[in-house]
Design a protein around this motif. Sequence first.
Motif, PDB file in Angstrom:
ATOM      1  N   LYS A 125       1.215 -14.502   6.551  1.00 45.28           N
ATOM      2  CA  LYS A 125       0.611 -13.530   5.632  1.00 45.28           C
ATOM      3  C   LYS A 125       1.183 -13.709   4.224  1.00 45.28           C
ATOM      4  O   LYS A 125       0.439 -13.670   3.237  1.00 45.28           O
ATOM      5  CB  LYS A 125       0.864 -12.108   6.147  1.00 45.28           C
ATOM      6  CG  LYS A 125       0.217 -11.042   5.317  1.00 45.28           C
ATOM      7  CD  LYS A 125      -1.285 -11.121   5.411  1.00 45.28           C
ATOM      8  CE  LYS A 125      -1.928  -9.974   4.668  1.00 45.28           C
ATOM      9  NZ  LYS A 125      -3.367 -10.051   4.695  1.00 45.28           N
TER      10      LYS A 125
ATOM     11  N   MET B  36       3.853  -5.847   1.225  1.00 40.44           N
ATOM     12  CA  MET B  36       3.273  -6.129   2.538  1.00 40.44           C
ATOM     13  C   MET B  36       4.155  -5.502   3.593  1.00 40.44           C
ATOM     14  O   MET B  36       5.366  -5.708   3.591  1.00 40.44           O
ATOM     15  CB  MET B  36       3.194  -7.643   2.760  1.00 40.44           C
ATOM     16  CG  MET B  36       2.227  -8.348   1.844  1.00 40.44           C
ATOM     17  SD  MET B  36       2.433 -10.123   1.878  1.00 40.44           S
ATOM     18  CE  MET B  36       3.629 -10.316   0.565  1.00 40.44           C
TER      19      MET B  36
ATOM     20  N   ASP C 190      -7.787  -6.280   2.205  1.00 37.48           N
ATOM     21  CA  ASP C 190      -7.617  -7.724   2.074  1.00 37.48           C
ATOM     22  C   ASP C 190      -8.730  -8.340   1.228  1.00 37.48           C
ATOM     23  O   ASP C 190      -8.502  -9.312   0.500  1.00 37.48           O
ATOM     24  CB  ASP C 190      -7.588  -8.382   3.455  1.00 37.48           C
ATOM     25  CG  ASP C 190      -6.297  -8.083   4.208  1.00 37.48           C
ATOM     26  OD1 ASP C 190      -5.322  -7.658   3.559  1.00 37.48           O
ATOM     27  OD2 ASP C 190      -6.268  -8.285   5.436  1.00 37.48           O
TER      28      ASP C 190
ATOM     29  N   LEU D 132       3.196  -6.186  -5.388  1.00 36.98           N
ATOM     30  CA  LEU D 132       2.327  -6.374  -4.233  1.00 36.98           C
ATOM     31  C   LEU D 132       3.211  -6.330  -2.997  1.00 36.98           C
ATOM     32  O   LEU D 132       4.029  -7.227  -2.784  1.00 36.98           O
ATOM     33  CB  LEU D 132       1.576  -7.705  -4.323  1.00 36.98           C
ATOM     34  CG  LEU D 132       0.590  -8.004  -3.216  1.00 36.98           C
ATOM     35  CD1 LEU D 132      -0.502  -6.940  -3.164  1.00 36.98           C
ATOM     36  CD2 LEU D 132      -0.033  -9.371  -3.408  1.00 36.98           C
TER      37      LEU D 132
ATOM     38  N   TRP E 206      -0.970  -2.494  -3.561  1.00 34.70           N
ATOM     39  CA  TRP E 206      -0.971  -2.906  -4.970  1.00 34.70           C
ATOM     40  C   TRP E 206      -0.369  -1.778  -5.786  1.00 34.70           C
ATOM     41  O   TRP E 206      -0.980  -0.727  -5.915  1.00 34.70           O
ATOM     42  CB  TRP E 206      -2.401  -3.199  -5.406  1.00 34.70           C
ATOM     43  CG  TRP E 206      -2.529  -3.767  -6.784  1.00 34.70           C
ATOM     44  CD1 TRP E 206      -2.627  -3.059  -7.932  1.00 34.70           C
ATOM     45  CD2 TRP E 206      -2.582  -5.139  -7.140  1.00 34.70           C
ATOM     46  NE1 TRP E 206      -2.742  -3.916  -8.991  1.00 34.70           N
ATOM     47  CE2 TRP E 206      -2.723  -5.199  -8.527  1.00 34.70           C
ATOM     48  CE3 TRP E 206      -2.526  -6.321  -6.410  1.00 34.70           C
ATOM     49  CZ2 TRP E 206      -2.806  -6.396  -9.212  1.00 34.70           C
ATOM     50  CZ3 TRP E 206      -2.608  -7.509  -7.090  1.00 34.70           C
ATOM     51  CH2 TRP E 206      -2.750  -7.546  -8.476  1.00 34.70           C
TER      52      TRP E 206
ATOM     53  N   LEU F 133      -8.120  -8.207  -2.618  1.00 38.88           N
ATOM     54  CA  LEU F 133      -6.934  -8.880  -3.153  1.00 38.88           C
ATOM     55  C   LEU F 133      -7.313  -9.944  -4.180  1.00 38.88           C
ATOM     56  O   LEU F 133      -6.716 -10.009  -5.260  1.00 38.88           O
ATOM     57  CB  LEU F 133      -6.114  -9.508  -2.025  1.00 38.88           C
ATOM     58  CG  LEU F 133      -4.878 -10.289  -2.463  1.00 38.88           C
ATOM     59  CD1 LEU F 133      -3.886  -9.367  -3.142  1.00 38.88           C
ATOM     60  CD2 LEU F 133      -4.254 -10.986  -1.282  1.00 38.88           C
TER      61      LEU F 133
ATOM     62  N   THR G  97       7.191  -8.794   8.468  1.00 36.45           N
ATOM     63  CA  THR G  97       5.970  -9.445   8.009  1.00 36.45           C
ATOM     64  C   THR G  97       5.979 -10.915   8.426  1.00 36.45           C
ATOM     65  O   THR G  97       6.986 -11.599   8.281  1.00 36.45           O
ATOM     66  CB  THR G  97       5.853  -9.354   6.474  1.00 36.45           C
ATOM     67  OG1 THR G  97       5.953  -7.993   6.086  1.00 36.45           O
ATOM     68  CG2 THR G  97       4.543  -9.921   5.993  1.00 36.45           C
TER      69      THR G  97
ATOM     70  N   VAL H  52      -0.962 -14.816   0.798  1.00 41.21           N
ATOM     71  CA  VAL H  52      -0.954 -14.047  -0.442  1.00 41.21           C
ATOM     72  C   VAL H  52      -0.495 -14.921  -1.610  1.00 41.21           C
ATOM     73  O   VAL H  52      -1.082 -14.888  -2.705  1.00 41.21           O
ATOM     74  CB  VAL H  52      -0.056 -12.791  -0.295  1.00 41.21           C
ATOM     75  CG1 VAL H  52       0.188 -12.136  -1.633  1.00 41.21           C
ATOM     76  CG2 VAL H  52      -0.694 -11.813   0.677  1.00 41.21           C
TER      77      VAL H  52
ATOM     78  N   LEU I 273      -1.612  -4.484   2.834  1.00 40.65           N
ATOM     79  CA  LEU I 273      -1.220  -4.758   1.456  1.00 40.65           C
ATOM     80  C   LEU I 273      -1.206  -3.469   0.635  1.00 40.65           C
ATOM     81  O   LEU I 273      -2.010  -2.577   0.857  1.00 40.65           O
ATOM     82  CB  LEU I 273      -2.197  -5.745   0.825  1.00 40.65           C
ATOM     83  CG  LEU I 273      -2.279  -7.124   1.472  1.00 40.65           C
ATOM     84  CD1 LEU I 273      -3.403  -7.931   0.846  1.00 40.65           C
ATOM     85  CD2 LEU I 273      -0.968  -7.859   1.328  1.00 40.65           C
TER      86      LEU I 273
END
Length: 138
Positions: free
Chosen positions: A114, A68, A83, A66, A76, A86, A110, A118, A74
Motif C-alpha cells: 500500500k 495510512m 482510494d 497523507l 488527507w 487520491l 500497514t 501511494v 487513507l
Amino acid sequence: MAFGGFNQGGGQAPMSEINMVPLIDVMLVLLIVFMITAPLLTHGVKIDLPAASSDPNVEKPETVTLAMDGEGKLFWNDQPLADADLAVRLADAAAATPQPELHLRADRETRYQKIAEVMSAAREAGVQKMGFITVPAR
C-alpha cells in the motif's frame, strides 16, 4: 680538493655537484622583495555605500499529510480519503505553486504494498518532495 689548477692531468672527473649558493641568494632577495611589496597590495579604496535593509521573502510551502492506517484507509490532512480520489488530490497538489511537501505517515501494521502504491501514485502525479513521518523511539 682544488677546483682548478695548472695540472693538465686527465685523471680528474668533471664536477657533478650543483652550486646552491647563488640559488639561495636569489631566493632570499625575492623573499625580501615580496615582504616589502605585500603590504602595499592590500590598499583599499574607501567608498560610502548606500545602506538598505530588506528581509528575504521566503515562502514556506505548505505541507500535505497523507496518513495510512493498518487497514489501508487513507487520510488527507486527517480527513478520510477514498482510494479513487487520491490521484486527483495528488495531481492538484503537484500543480500548486509552490508545490507542497507530501508527508507520509503509515501505521506499523500497514502493508508495504500500500505504501509503495501511494508513493508510485505521487511520483506519477508529479510530486517532487516526499518524506516519511515517524515517531522517535523513547
